[in-house]
Design a protein around this motif. Structure first.
Motif, short mmCIF file in Angstrom:
data_model
loop_
_atom_site.label_atom_id
_atom_site.label_comp_id
_atom_site.label_asym_id
_atom_site.label_seq_id
_atom_site.Cartn_x
_atom_site.Cartn_y
_atom_site.Cartn_z
N VAL A 13 7.08 22.52 6.35
CA VAL A 13 6.38 22.59 5.08
C VAL A 13 6.00 21.16 4.70
O VAL A 13 6.86 20.31 4.47
N ARG A 14 4.70 20.88 4.67
CA ARG A 14 4.23 19.53 4.36
C ARG A 14 3.91 19.43 2.87
O ARG A 14 3.47 20.40 2.26
N PHE A 15 4.14 18.25 2.32
CA PHE A 15 3.87 18.06 0.90
C PHE A 15 3.15 16.74 0.68
O PHE A 15 3.38 15.75 1.39
N SER A 16 2.25 16.76 -0.26
CA SER A 16 1.46 15.57 -0.59
C SER A 16 1.00 15.71 -2.03
O SER A 16 1.43 16.61 -2.76
N SER A 17 0.13 14.84 -2.46
CA SER A 17 -0.39 14.94 -3.82
C SER A 17 -1.81 14.40 -3.86
O SER A 17 -2.23 13.62 -3.00
N THR A 18 -2.55 14.83 -4.86
CA THR A 18 -3.90 14.31 -5.07
C THR A 18 -3.81 13.06 -5.94
O THR A 18 -2.81 12.86 -6.63
N PRO A 19 -4.83 12.20 -5.92
CA PRO A 19 -4.85 11.11 -6.91
C PRO A 19 -4.92 11.70 -8.32
O PRO A 19 -5.46 12.78 -8.52
N PHE A 20 -4.36 10.99 -9.25
CA PHE A 20 -4.38 11.45 -10.64
C PHE A 20 -5.47 10.70 -11.40
O PHE A 20 -5.65 9.50 -11.22
N GLU A 21 -6.22 11.42 -12.23
CA GLU A 21 -7.27 10.79 -13.02
C GLU A 21 -7.17 11.24 -14.47
O GLU A 21 -6.61 12.30 -14.78
N SER A 22 -7.70 10.41 -15.36
CA SER A 22 -7.67 10.76 -16.77
C SER A 22 -8.65 11.91 -17.02
O SER A 22 -9.55 12.17 -16.21
N TYR A 23 -8.50 12.58 -18.15
CA TYR A 23 -9.35 13.73 -18.44
C TYR A 23 -10.81 13.33 -18.61
O TYR A 23 -11.72 14.13 -18.38
N VAL A 96 0.70 19.15 -3.66
CA VAL A 96 0.14 20.08 -2.67
C VAL A 96 1.19 20.39 -1.61
O VAL A 96 1.81 19.49 -1.05
N PHE A 97 1.38 21.70 -1.35
CA PHE A 97 2.33 22.16 -0.34
C PHE A 97 1.58 23.01 0.67
O PHE A 97 0.85 23.94 0.30
N PRO A 107 -0.36 22.14 -10.42
CA PRO A 107 -0.98 21.19 -11.35
C PRO A 107 0.08 20.43 -12.16
O PRO A 107 1.08 21.00 -12.58
N VAL A 108 -0.15 19.15 -12.36
CA VAL A 108 0.79 18.30 -13.09
C VAL A 108 0.00 17.39 -14.03
O VAL A 108 -1.08 16.89 -13.66
N GLU A 109 0.53 17.17 -15.22
CA GLU A 109 -0.03 16.22 -16.16
C GLU A 109 0.99 15.11 -16.43
O GLU A 109 2.18 15.39 -16.54
N VAL A 110 0.53 13.88 -16.52
CA VAL A 110 1.40 12.73 -16.75
C VAL A 110 0.81 11.90 -17.89
O VAL A 110 -0.38 11.58 -17.89
#
Length: 206
Positions: A13-23, A96-97, A107-110
């Motif tokens: 099971v691979r995991f990664s993430s997308t770049p985060f951008e402001s709204y 992302v999984f 989806p994640v918000e920071v």
């Protein structure tokens, strides 16, 4: 993040993430770091605890996939780093999984606040690092300089100063203090130095 496997074992099971951008889309934020958390046994600990067995403890940075036993959870540590010049605001992105042809996005918000922590904090906040249990956990006789550097650097990121009240002398050792600009605290001896130190001797050691 806890990922629960299917009834059968899930391999790679691979995991990664997308770049985060402001709204508004005008500001970008680096993608967070994901790492599995390995379990360690706490059977040898002396203080009484509610549970003895394997507990999630070690963050395995640099690993981007894992296998999940059927119906058993796997733990992932997610670390967001915000450089000093990061603009304040609300950022969105996804974890992302993937497993074979299957893909799931979470989806994640920071929220990034508009202040920067000083490299050397004004408050003395320490973390008691006992190297004996660390060596027992990993089955090693001595800690290498690289291992200690990694631990000290990790604590520094969270503005924590390593200390050890059981150390017979200064901890971290004087050679290390010059390499840790954020440290504002160290311990001297076991419940105090075995012999008193003059200010001039302390200045020389530190």
């Amino acid at each position: 993040v806890l990922a629960k496997g299917p009834l059968e074992k899930a391999e790679r099971v691979r995991f990664s993430s997308t770049p985060f951008e402001s709204y508004s889309g005008a500001r970008q934020h680096d993608a967070p770091e994901l790492a599995p958390i390995k379990t360690v046994s706490n059977h040898f600990t002396k203080p009484p605890v509610d549970f003895r067995g394997h507990v999630f403890d070690v963050i395995q940075d640099g690993i981007d996939e894992l296998s999940i036993q059927g119906s058993e959870p796997a733990a992932l540590h997610v670390r967001f780093r915000t450089p000093a010049d990061t603009a304040a605001g609300l950022y969105k992105g996804s974890l992302v999984f993937t497993a074979g042809a299957q893909k799931t996005e979470l989806p994640v918000e920071v929220t990034v606040h508009g202040f920067t922590l000083p490299e050397r904090p004004s408050l003395r906040v320490v973390f008691s690092l006992f190297e004996g249990p660390y060596k027992q956990w990993f089955g090693i006789k001595t800690m290498s300089e690289e291992q200690r550097r990694n631990i000290f650097s990790f604590l520094q990121e969270y503005r924590l100063a390593p200390n050890n009240i059981y150390q017979a002398d200064i901890y971290p050792e004087p050679d290390w203090l010059s390499k840790l600009p954020g440290v504002n605290f160290c311990t001297l001896g076991y419940y105090g130095p075995k012999k008193s130190l003059e200010d001039s001797e302390l200045d020389e050691k530190v």
